[in-house]
Write an enzyme that holds these catalytic residues in place. Structure first.
Site, PDB file in Angstrom:
ATOM      1  N   ARG A 249      62.388  72.828  35.122  1.00 53.68           N
ATOM      2  CA  ARG A 249      61.304  71.864  34.931  1.00 53.68           C
ATOM      3  C   ARG A 249      59.988  72.585  34.639  1.00 53.68           C
ATOM      4  O   ARG A 249      59.087  72.022  34.024  1.00 53.68           O
ATOM      5  CB  ARG A 249      61.150  70.946  36.153  1.00 53.68           C
ATOM      6  CG  ARG A 249      60.030  69.924  35.964  1.00 53.68           C
ATOM      7  CD  ARG A 249      60.020  68.828  37.004  1.00 53.68           C
ATOM      8  NE  ARG A 249      58.889  67.930  36.788  1.00 53.68           N
ATOM      9  CZ  ARG A 249      58.724  66.780  37.410  1.00 53.68           C
ATOM     10  NH1 ARG A 249      59.603  66.365  38.288  1.00 53.68           N
ATOM     11  NH2 ARG A 249      57.676  66.015  37.154  1.00 53.68           N
ATOM     12  N   HIS A 275      42.149  67.382  29.276  1.00 49.75           N
ATOM     13  CA  HIS A 275      43.396  68.058  29.618  1.00 49.75           C
ATOM     14  C   HIS A 275      44.246  68.387  28.388  1.00 49.75           C
ATOM     15  O   HIS A 275      44.707  69.526  28.224  1.00 49.75           O
ATOM     16  CB  HIS A 275      44.202  67.199  30.594  1.00 49.75           C
ATOM     17  CG  HIS A 275      45.547  67.763  30.926  1.00 49.75           C
ATOM     18  ND1 HIS A 275      45.718  68.941  31.624  1.00 49.75           N
ATOM     19  CD2 HIS A 275      46.799  67.324  30.625  1.00 49.75           C
ATOM     20  CE1 HIS A 275      47.007  69.199  31.751  1.00 49.75           C
ATOM     21  NE2 HIS A 275      47.683  68.230  31.157  1.00 49.75           N
TER      22      HIS A 275
END
Length: 376
Positions: A249, A275
């Site tokens: 992940r 972001h």
């Protein structure tokens, strides 16, 4: 894939986590049927809707009306927009609002907004009464393809981004693509960085498709729905394999180690850097650093940079407005990042387009000299 169109049937992606599996619904007009979808999964529920001032003006009435028609009683908690809202102060505000509404453990906390609202709300849902039902209604592209899926929640501290939080899977994600029509061009571009990321991790054909079709993704229609669905499926596949980020992940963090350091260096000032823009620069840096370490071709790094530049995203540190701290300070931010393990630097690097891998024990000296070269 059946993009939601004349049939009115949404695209459905399943995040397979056994008894905690949930659906991501993707399509236009889904906020209008949110009440029906939530009531079917959580009968008899009451809910707190957490949102920000900008999103509330555009979408809160429609969501509240949909929930009311389904017999779901609601209270709204409206926060200021922006990355700085991911703080202890606003977490306390949400927790207090949920408790003040006398919601019970079986009730729901609904995040209506972008990634900031989703991350903060999910954290609150995970800790109030030791865990309440959580529903995501993401309204930004970045949230629809990334932060609303997979259960990672949290807030920022002065020491770094997302350092405090919990894993909290939602019961349902409702991604109404109609909400993207109200985004600014900058916000949409920032979200697109996360779409491109899935191609660069392990889907080279998807990255090539984006290179050919990104203008249609930006303009809307079937290409946009396809890009969102492929992105959600890509993330869902990884989350199903490694929910708590103990293994691959971590690949989803491609570009994030450099990007988070830049966000911290700008004190999360969204006027300077949001972001997705940090991730875009971070992905370009990760590919260039991989080439510097003789892991990948410089041609691939330049191909990534060219695509980011074509869509209007920043791709180098000099694209960040204003002064950045020196390489040593940036390395400190990287060393504080939660992807550091026992002091060793871990990066997601690549052997080429769609060939990302987890690189552990990356020498800090190499990173420092690379940062010095690329701050120009």
């Amino acid at each position: 894939m059946n993009a939601m169109g004349a049939t009115g049937v949404p695209e459905v992606v399943t995040v397979g986590l056994g008894e905690r599996s949930y659906h991501i619904l993707i399509g236009k007009g889904l906020i209008e049927r949110a009440g029906t979808e939530i009531a079917a999964r959580l009968p008899g529920v009451r809910a707190a809707i957490v949102t920000d001032g900008n999103v509330a003006a555009a979408w809160l009435p429609a969501l509240t009306d949909s929930l009311s028609k389904a017999g779901i009683e609601t209270v709204a908690i409206t926060l200021p927009p922006g990355e700085k809202t991911k703080s202890f102060e606003h977490l306390e505000q949400v927790v207090d609002g949920v408790l003040g509404a006398r919601l019970e453990r079986r009730d729901a906390v609904i995040a209506l907004g972008g990634g900031v609202i989703g991350d903060l709300t999910g954290f609150a849902a995970g800790i109030v009464r030791r865990g309440m039902n959580f529903v995501q209604v993401p309204t930004s592209l970045l949230a629809q393809v990334d932060s609303s899926v997979g259960g990672k929640t949290g807030i920022n501290t002065p020491r770094g981004k997302n350092l405090v939080g919990v894993f909290m899977q939602p019961k349902l994600v409702i991604a109404d693509t109609g909400t993207l029509d109200t985004l600014s061009e900058r916000e949409f571009r920032a979200g697109y960085a996360e779409v491109a990321k899935y191609g660069l991790i392990d889907r080279p054909d998807f990255f090539a498709w984006l290179e050919a079709n990104w203008q249609e993704v930006f303009s809307g229609g079937p290409a946009r729905t396809r890009a969102i669905a492929v992105s959600c499926q890509a993330k869902a596949d990884v989350v199903a394999r490694d929910e708590f980020e103990t293994g691959d992940r971590a690949l989803l963090n491609l570009g994030h180690t450099f990007g988070h350091a830049l966000e911290a260096a700008t004190a999360y000032d969204s006027a300077r850097l949001v972001h997705g823009e940090g991730v875009a620069i971070g992905m370009a840096l990760a590919h260039r650093f991989s080439a510097r370490m003789n892991l990948a071709s410089l041609d691939d790094a330049e191909r990534v940079e060219r695509h980011l530049r074509d869509v209007g995203l920043p791709w180098r540190m000099s694209d960040v407005p204003g002064e950045l701290p020196g390489a040593e300070r940036l390395l400190e931010y990287i060393s504080q990042d939660k992807k550091v393990s026992r002091g060793a630097l871990t990066f997601i690097l690549t052997r080429g387009i769609g060939q990302s891998f987890i690189a552990k024990d990356v020498p800090a000296s190499e990173v420092l000299s690379f940062l010095r070269e690329n701050l120009l």
